[in-house]
Design a protein around this motif. Structure first.
Motif, mmCIF file in Angstrom:
data_model
loop_
_atom_site.group_PDB
_atom_site.id
_atom_site.type_symbol
_atom_site.label_atom_id
_atom_site.label_comp_id
_atom_site.label_asym_id
_atom_site.label_seq_id
_atom_site.Cartn_x
_atom_site.Cartn_y
_atom_site.Cartn_z
ATOM 1 N N UNK A 5 0.831 -1.208 0.000
ATOM 2 C CA UNK A 5 0.000 0.000 0.000
ATOM 3 C C UNK A 5 0.865 1.257 0.000
ATOM 4 N N UNK A 6 2.003 1.224 0.674
ATOM 5 C CA UNK A 6 2.889 2.405 0.689
ATOM 6 C C UNK A 6 3.380 2.727 -0.725
ATOM 7 N N UNK A 7 3.717 1.698 -1.489
ATOM 8 C CA UNK A 7 4.155 1.917 -2.867
ATOM 9 C C UNK A 7 3.006 2.441 -3.732
ATOM 10 N N UNK A 8 1.802 1.926 -3.507
ATOM 11 C CA UNK A 8 0.640 2.423 -4.255
ATOM 12 C C UNK A 8 0.399 3.899 -3.964
ATOM 13 N N UNK A 9 0.551 4.301 -2.699
ATOM 14 C CA UNK A 9 0.391 5.712 -2.341
ATOM 15 C C UNK A 9 1.426 6.563 -3.077
ATOM 16 N N UNK A 10 2.667 6.102 -3.111
ATOM 17 C CA UNK A 10 3.725 6.859 -3.787
ATOM 18 C C UNK A 10 3.464 6.991 -5.284
ATOM 19 N N UNK A 11 2.943 5.930 -5.878
ATOM 20 C CA UNK A 11 2.734 5.908 -7.329
ATOM 21 C C UNK A 11 1.456 6.632 -7.758
ATOM 22 N N UNK A 12 0.420 6.574 -6.937
ATOM 23 C CA UNK A 12 -0.896 7.101 -7.320
ATOM 24 C C UNK A 12 -1.363 8.221 -6.378
ATOM 25 N N UNK A 13 -0.436 8.994 -5.898
ATOM 26 C CA UNK A 13 -0.703 10.013 -4.874
ATOM 27 C C UNK A 13 -1.861 10.954 -5.214
ATOM 28 N N UNK A 14 -2.028 11.284 -6.474
ATOM 29 C CA UNK A 14 -3.057 12.250 -6.876
ATOM 30 C C UNK A 14 -4.472 11.695 -6.775
ATOM 31 N N UNK A 15 -4.638 10.357 -6.835
ATOM 32 C CA UNK A 15 -5.996 9.791 -6.891
ATOM 33 C C UNK A 15 -6.300 8.776 -5.798
ATOM 34 N N UNK A 16 -5.326 8.418 -4.994
ATOM 35 C CA UNK A 16 -5.531 7.380 -3.985
ATOM 36 C C UNK A 16 -6.055 7.989 -2.685
ATOM 37 N N UNK A 17 -6.849 7.216 -1.946
ATOM 38 C CA UNK A 17 -7.258 7.620 -0.599
ATOM 39 C C UNK A 17 -6.847 6.523 0.369
ATOM 40 N N UNK A 18 -6.514 6.938 1.572
ATOM 41 C CA UNK A 18 -6.078 6.009 2.600
ATOM 42 C C UNK A 18 -7.027 6.091 3.791
ATOM 43 N N UNK A 19 -7.474 4.950 4.258
ATOM 44 C CA UNK A 19 -8.387 4.885 5.407
ATOM 45 C C UNK A 19 -7.562 4.963 6.690
ATOM 46 N N UNK A 20 -7.853 5.975 7.519
ATOM 47 C CA UNK A 20 -7.074 6.144 8.748
ATOM 48 C C UNK A 20 -7.598 5.320 9.920
ATOM 49 N N UNK A 21 -8.724 4.646 9.759
ATOM 50 C CA UNK A 21 -9.233 3.786 10.836
ATOM 51 C C UNK A 21 -8.247 2.640 11.040
ATOM 52 N N UNK A 22 -7.841 2.436 12.281
ATOM 53 C CA UNK A 22 -6.883 1.385 12.605
ATOM 54 C C UNK A 22 -7.601 0.048 12.754
ATOM 55 N N UNK A 23 -7.265 -0.882 11.870
ATOM 56 C CA UNK A 23 -7.879 -2.208 11.879
ATOM 57 C C UNK A 23 -6.800 -3.272 12.029
ATOM 58 N N UNK A 24 -7.224 -4.429 12.509
ATOM 59 C CA UNK A 24 -6.325 -5.567 12.650
ATOM 60 C C UNK A 24 -6.613 -6.574 11.545
ATOM 61 N N UNK A 25 -5.576 -7.312 11.162
ATOM 62 C CA UNK A 25 -5.733 -8.406 10.223
ATOM 63 C C UNK A 25 -6.154 -9.657 10.993
ATOM 64 N N UNK A 26 -7.187 -10.327 10.521
ATOM 65 C CA UNK A 26 -7.658 -11.551 11.165
ATOM 66 C C UNK A 26 -7.656 -12.750 10.236
ATOM 67 N N UNK A 27 -7.710 -12.538 8.934
ATOM 68 C CA UNK A 27 -7.768 -13.659 7.999
ATOM 69 C C UNK A 27 -6.412 -14.268 7.740
ATOM 70 N N UNK A 28 -6.429 -15.427 7.100
ATOM 71 C CA UNK A 28 -5.206 -16.118 6.755
ATOM 72 C C UNK A 28 -4.451 -15.463 5.616
ATOM 73 N N UNK A 29 -5.085 -14.556 4.907
ATOM 74 C CA UNK A 29 -4.462 -13.818 3.803
ATOM 75 C C UNK A 29 -4.308 -12.364 4.252
ATOM 76 N N UNK A 30 -3.079 -11.945 4.581
ATOM 77 C CA UNK A 30 -2.864 -10.596 5.103
ATOM 78 C C UNK A 30 -2.960 -9.539 4.005
ATOM 79 N N UNK A 31 -2.414 -9.829 2.839
ATOM 80 C CA UNK A 31 -2.495 -8.901 1.705
ATOM 81 C C UNK A 31 -3.607 -9.372 0.782
ATOM 82 N N UNK A 32 -4.525 -8.465 0.495
ATOM 83 C CA UNK A 32 -5.610 -8.808 -0.414
ATOM 84 C C UNK A 32 -6.106 -7.550 -1.111
ATOM 85 N N UNK A 33 -6.717 -7.751 -2.267
ATOM 86 C CA UNK A 33 -7.204 -6.627 -3.062
ATOM 87 C C UNK A 33 -8.306 -7.124 -3.979
#
Length: 158
Positions: A5-33
């Motif tokens: 996600x940090x790389x996506x922010x750097x690459x798409x800074x003009x159009x990306x939004x980031x959710x500031x709500x702090x959430x925990x990962x619970x599933x077996x797949x930590x990275x997903x899209x």
């Protein structure tokens, strides 16, 4: 998944939004899209269960539970339906239960926390409408990316 996600922010800074709500990962797949689908419900998970019972085609269901910690919106049975039906993940602005079992599933699950209390099953809520939390609008059809650093939204696939 091969993204950060940090790389996506750097690459798409003009159009990306980031959710500031702090959430925990619970599933077996930590990275997903995937493309966003949404449901808004308050302490009632019948509508989201119905949605996850249908083919997901790699989508991510973003659940706006209003940030309630009072009862779980997703448990192991509902998460199992998501796996069975090809969903990439579930992001819950609320809580889940059965976290140990969900952690064994090949599914991305992010939530505020846990609570063993069940939610109601009346079917109230809205589906496939833009939901917003953490200064981030989750619009059906846009793309959401989630990893160890957080959740970001792009208008189209990166």
């Amino acid at each position: 998944m091969d993204f950060a996600t940090a790389d996506l922010v750097d690459t798409h800074e003009a159009v990306i939004t980031s959710c500031w709500v702090q959430m925990r990962n619970y599933g077996g797949q930590v990275r997903f899209a995937g493309p966003i689908r949404t449901v808004r419900c308050h302490r009632d998970n019948a509508l989201l269960k119905s949605i996850l019972s249908k083919p997901g085609d790699g989508a991510v269901l973003v659940v706006d539970g209003g940030g309630s910690l009072a009862s779980a919106l997703v448990g192991d049975i509902i998460a199992g339906l998501a796996v069975k039906n090809g969903w990439a993940g579930i992001i819950v602005n609320g809580v889940i239960r059965d976290s140990a079992a969900i952690g064994e599933l090949p599914l991305g699950v992010k939530a505020l926390g846990t609570n063993p209390l069940k939610s109601a099953k009346t079917g109230s809520g809205e589906a496939d409408q833009t939901v917003s939390f953490g200064d981030c609008a989750f619009t059906p059809g846009h793309w959401v990316y989630s990893d160890e650093d957080g959740v970001v939204v792009l208008p189209e696939k990166a």
